[in-house]
Design a protein around this motif. Structure first.
Motif, PDB file in Angstrom:
ATOM      1  N   LEU A 178       2.429   1.844   9.228  1.00 11.67           N
ATOM      2  CA  LEU A 178       2.924   1.282   8.385  1.00 11.67           C
ATOM      3  C   LEU A 178       3.821   0.643   8.002  1.00 11.67           C
ATOM      4  O   LEU A 178       4.691   1.585   8.068  1.00 11.67           O
ATOM      5  CB  LEU A 178       1.778   0.511   7.399  1.00 11.67           C
ATOM      6  N   ASP A 179       4.610  -0.669   8.440  1.00 12.21           N
ATOM      7  CA  ASP A 179       5.507  -0.999   8.055  1.00 12.21           C
ATOM      8  C   ASP A 179       5.408  -0.846   6.946  1.00 12.21           C
ATOM      9  O   ASP A 179       5.625  -1.005   6.460  1.00 12.21           O
ATOM     10  CB  ASP A 179       6.211  -2.009   8.922  1.00 12.21           C
ATOM     11  N   SER A 180       7.639  -0.759   6.193  1.00 15.43           N
ATOM     12  CA  SER A 180       8.231  -1.060   5.410  1.00 15.43           C
ATOM     13  C   SER A 180       7.259  -2.392   4.399  1.00 15.43           C
ATOM     14  O   SER A 180       7.120  -2.091   3.510  1.00 15.43           O
ATOM     15  CB  SER A 180       9.126  -0.902   4.459  1.00 15.43           C
ATOM     16  N   THR A 181       7.719  -3.206   5.243  1.00 13.74           N
ATOM     17  CA  THR A 181       7.360  -4.621   3.983  1.00 13.74           C
ATOM     18  C   THR A 181       5.659  -4.288   3.959  1.00 13.74           C
ATOM     19  O   THR A 181       5.321  -4.962   3.098  1.00 13.74           O
ATOM     20  CB  THR A 181       7.376  -5.930   5.355  1.00 13.74           C
ATOM     21  N   THR A 182       5.120  -4.063   4.401  1.00 12.41           N
ATOM     22  CA  THR A 182       3.529  -3.797   4.126  1.00 12.41           C
ATOM     23  C   THR A 182       3.099  -2.990   2.945  1.00 12.41           C
ATOM     24  O   THR A 182       2.611  -2.908   2.130  1.00 12.41           O
ATOM     25  CB  THR A 182       2.391  -3.661   5.794  1.00 12.41           C
ATOM     26  N   THR A 183       4.261  -1.660   3.678  1.00 15.28           N
ATOM     27  CA  THR A 183       4.529  -0.927   2.433  1.00 15.28           C
ATOM     28  C   THR A 183       4.728  -1.049   1.202  1.00 15.28           C
ATOM     29  O   THR A 183       3.776  -1.337   0.115  1.00 15.28           O
ATOM     30  CB  THR A 183       4.898   0.679   2.451  1.00 15.28           C
ATOM     31  N   TRP A 238       4.856  -4.961   0.163  1.00 17.38           N
ATOM     32  CA  TRP A 238       3.821  -5.649  -0.480  1.00 17.38           C
ATOM     33  C   TRP A 238       1.742  -5.406  -0.653  1.00 17.38           C
ATOM     34  O   TRP A 238       1.610  -5.876  -1.469  1.00 17.38           O
ATOM     35  CB  TRP A 238       4.084  -6.932   0.365  1.00 17.38           C
ATOM     36  N   ARG A 239       1.892  -4.869   0.105  1.00 14.92           N
ATOM     37  CA  ARG A 239       0.718  -4.309   0.036  1.00 14.92           C
ATOM     38  C   ARG A 239      -0.209  -2.930  -0.540  1.00 14.92           C
ATOM     39  O   ARG A 239      -1.345  -2.990  -1.207  1.00 14.92           O
ATOM     40  CB  ARG A 239      -0.595  -4.463   1.426  1.00 14.92           C
ATOM     41  N   ILE A 240       0.395  -2.030  -0.566  1.00 16.99           N
ATOM     42  CA  ILE A 240       0.396  -0.617  -0.994  1.00 16.99           C
ATOM     43  C   ILE A 240       0.776  -0.988  -2.530  1.00 16.99           C
ATOM     44  O   ILE A 240       0.137  -0.240  -3.095  1.00 16.99           O
ATOM     45  CB  ILE A 240       0.618   0.626  -0.152  1.00 16.99           C
ATOM     46  N   LEU A 244      -6.880  -2.334   6.598  1.00 16.54           N
ATOM     47  CA  LEU A 244      -6.048  -2.775   6.270  1.00 16.54           C
ATOM     48  C   LEU A 244      -5.098  -2.501   7.608  1.00 16.54           C
ATOM     49  O   LEU A 244      -4.189  -2.704   7.922  1.00 16.54           O
ATOM     50  CB  LEU A 244      -4.932  -2.310   5.004  1.00 16.54           C
ATOM     51  N   THR A 245      -4.699  -1.474   7.988  1.00 15.41           N
ATOM     52  CA  THR A 245      -3.528  -0.691   9.088  1.00 15.41           C
ATOM     53  C   THR A 245      -4.297  -1.681  10.571  1.00 15.41           C
ATOM     54  O   THR A 245      -3.760  -2.856  11.300  1.00 15.41           O
ATOM     55  CB  THR A 245      -3.746   0.512   9.207  1.00 15.41           C
ATOM     56  N   PRO A 246      -5.180  -1.336  10.482  1.00 21.24           N
ATOM     57  CA  PRO A 246      -5.604  -2.559  12.117  1.00 21.24           C
ATOM     58  C   PRO A 246      -5.105  -4.295  11.658  1.00 21.24           C
ATOM     59  O   PRO A 246      -4.768  -4.781  12.264  1.00 21.24           O
ATOM     60  CB  PRO A 246      -6.996  -2.049  12.320  1.00 21.24           C
TER      61      PRO A 246
END
Lengths: 280, 294
Positions: free
Chosen positions: A168-173, A175-177, B143-145
């Motif tokens: 996962l890219d850092s933006t997703t990491t 905001w989502r995680i 989430l990842t897919p």
């Protein structure tokens, strides 16, 4: 046995004394403010403006400024906190931390004065919402940065690893995680920032001006009324009525603060629950 | 309790994940000296440094496709460091440095044009402690897919398929919206395996995946590895020699080399698991597996 009893009694009296030292001033302020405000308390306070015997315009002005601070200090501060906690390394991190600490230690009156000579005078904004909100935001920015950073650092590292391991890219990491579990902490930091803004006078004296009219949303060239301004000016005016209005503005400020602190408590309780769920 | 293999036999269909940016190369030819058919990873003279401290020295190893390769060795021998070189997880550590070559499917893993996040989509990882996201069971998988562009209509199917392959579906199918933390440790670890599978990797790296689990949960993960091996290349780090002996096709033994320069991890030997445990070539391996040290 007796010696132990004496030590025990001494310890408990010290604790009681310490408790009184904290509680008594707070209680005395509350009681004296509400007592002095009594003659002015009533619906007219909310319905009339400061050219009558109310403080409607000041309440609205303070609320508008809080909204501005929430947007400006909230946006910039949370972004800087995320940057410090997740991305900054080396020189950037040290510089940002250094300036944040300088800001945290800067006297409010100095921030107000700098706001005055730059925005009010140099930029020709006049006493205005923009100058007031920017000054207040600079004042509370370090709190927002710090609480955001701390909230993110408390998110366990294994979540960052899990996210990286999935590609996962850092933006997703972020905001989502990372943000969801950190959110209660970030929000309670924002509430502290708002509470500070509610009670501040010094930076606003130089930047907000005052007005008997209800605040417009115009950013510049319009003066803004606010609660602490009423407390400060009406206290200096002659007459029991002005003093009562001053106390009433103080009472409303305290009520606003108590509401903010209560919301903050609720949110941080939510934060504790969220972290309790995270343990494996 | 234990799922029948029938549920997990079918190879996932519909490659709905957009093609990764690393182009697939034809597999290199057989490597005669190493005896590894079809290596996925070719590692040559790999050294690894945490700042000034060298953690690994001159590791050369081939890792075969559709095999389970186990790394064993005493604490501090660098086996975890090494497995984290294989999906570039060590990139996240400030001051970490890699020397030497790792080829992944014929291309340099640390090549200038290769992005670590693309690599990690091809090479999944399962960690020592189960590390589900603080989200629902469904969202942990989806989430990842979803981020990788899988269509909403295909997500439900992908979630089910991944959970089936991780033999977790029957236990969670009625509570997909519950928090992942409501699961037991062993179930959480299988959820993490399902989450890795959902990205459709070629390789799954497992860093002591059972060290936080009880024997029953460990047994289920080992069974699962045997089932997954047909479709994935699996590399596992384990402290447990019996585990390596039970599950792996090939075993690599790492140890700590103590010298004036300090302690550094080295690869002693790699070979068929049965050979390593019955007739190792190196005395140090023999000492370790017979329990004389470590």
């Amino acid at each position: 046995m007796t010696a132990r009893r004496i030590r025990n009694a001494a310890f408990w009296s010290a604790c009681t004394l310490a408790f009184l030292c904290v509680a008594a001033p707070a209680l005395s302020v509350l009681i004296s403010v509400f007592h002095q405000a009594l003659p002015a308390l009533g619906w007219s306070l909310l319905l009339k403006r400061t050219n009558g015997i109310g403080i409607q315009n000041a309440i609205l002005g303070t609320l508008v400024m809080l909204l501005g601070v929430l947007i400006l200090a909230g946006g910039v501060g949370v972004a800087a906190g995320i940057y410090l906690a997740e991305f900054a390394t080396g020189r950037h991190e040290r510089l940002l931390r250094f300036f944040s600490e300088i800001l945290a230690g800067m006297p409010a009156i100095v921030i107000g004065y700098i706001g005055y000579i730059t925005m009010v005078v140099q930029f020709h904004w006049g006493f205005s919402l923009a100058a007031a909100v920017i000054s207040l935001s600079i004042l509370v920015l370090p709190y927002v940065v710090k609480t955001t950073e701390v909230a993110l650092r408390q998110v366990p590292t294994f979540l960052r690893e899990a996210s990286a391991g999935l590609g996962l890219d850092s933006t997703t990491t972020v905001w989502r995680i990372l943000i969801p579990p950190a959110l209660p902490g970030i929000v309670s930091g924002l509430i502290v920032a708002l509470a500070i803004s509610t009670g501040e006078l010094a930076p606003l004296l130089f930047t907000a001006g005052f007005s008997d009219q209800n605040p417009s949303l115009a950013l510049v060239h319009h003066q803004v009324p606010y609660l602490t301004g009423v407390i400060f000016t009406d206290l200096a005016l002659p007459g029991a009525r002005a003093h009562a209005t001053s106390a009433a503005a103080g009472a409303v400020t305290l009520i606003l603060l108590i509401i903010l602190i209560a919301v903050g408590r609720l949110v941080s309780r939510g934060a504790r629950r969220a972290t309790a769920r995270m343990t494996i | 309790m234990i799922d029948t293999p029938a549920q997990v036999e079918s190879r996932p269909t519909a490659p709905s994940v957009p093609a990764p940016e690393v182009p697939r190369q034809p597999r290199p030819e057989r490597h005669p000296e190493e005896g590894t058919p079809d290596p996925v990873f070719r590692v040559k003279d790999l050294s690894f440094y945490y700042g000034p401290h060298q953690a690994l020295r001159d590791v050369s190893i081939d890792i075969g496709a559709h095999e389970i390769t186990a790394f064993i060795g005493p604490s501090g021998c660098g086996k975890t460091t090494f497995i984290r070189c294989l999906n570039r997880m060590n990139d996240l550590i400030p001051g970490a440095r890699v020397e030497g070559e790792i080829d992944f499917e014929g291309r340099p893993l640390y090549g200038a044009d290769i992005r670590a996040i693309d690599i990690r989509r091809r090479i999944g990882m399962v960690f020592q402690k189960p590390n589900p996201f603080p989200k629902s069971i469904y969202d942990n998988i989806a989430l990842t897919p979803r981020r990788n562009g899988v269509k909403k209509s295909e997500l439900d199917g992908l979630v089910e398929e991944s959970l089936r392959r991780a033999s977790l579906w029957d236990e969670v199918k009625d509570k997909l919206q519950q928090s992942a933390f409501s699961l037991s440790g062993g179930q959480q670890q299988r959820l993490c395996i399902a989450r890795a599978i959902a990205v459709r990797p070629d390789v799954i790296l497992m860093d002591e995946p059972c060290s936080a689990l009880d024997p029953v949960a460990t047994f289920r993960i080992e069974e699962l590895m045997a089932e997954l091996k047909g479709d994935y290349t699996i590399v596992i780090v384990t402290h447990n020699m019996q585990q390596a002996a039970r599950v792996s096709d090939r075993t690599a033994f790492f140890t700590v080399d103590v010298s004036d320069q300090g302690r550094v991890g080295v690869l002693v030997e790699i070979g068929e698991t049965s050979n390593i445990f019955t007739s190792p070539e190196d005395q140090r391996t023999e000492d370790y597996i017979t329990g004389r040290f470590g």
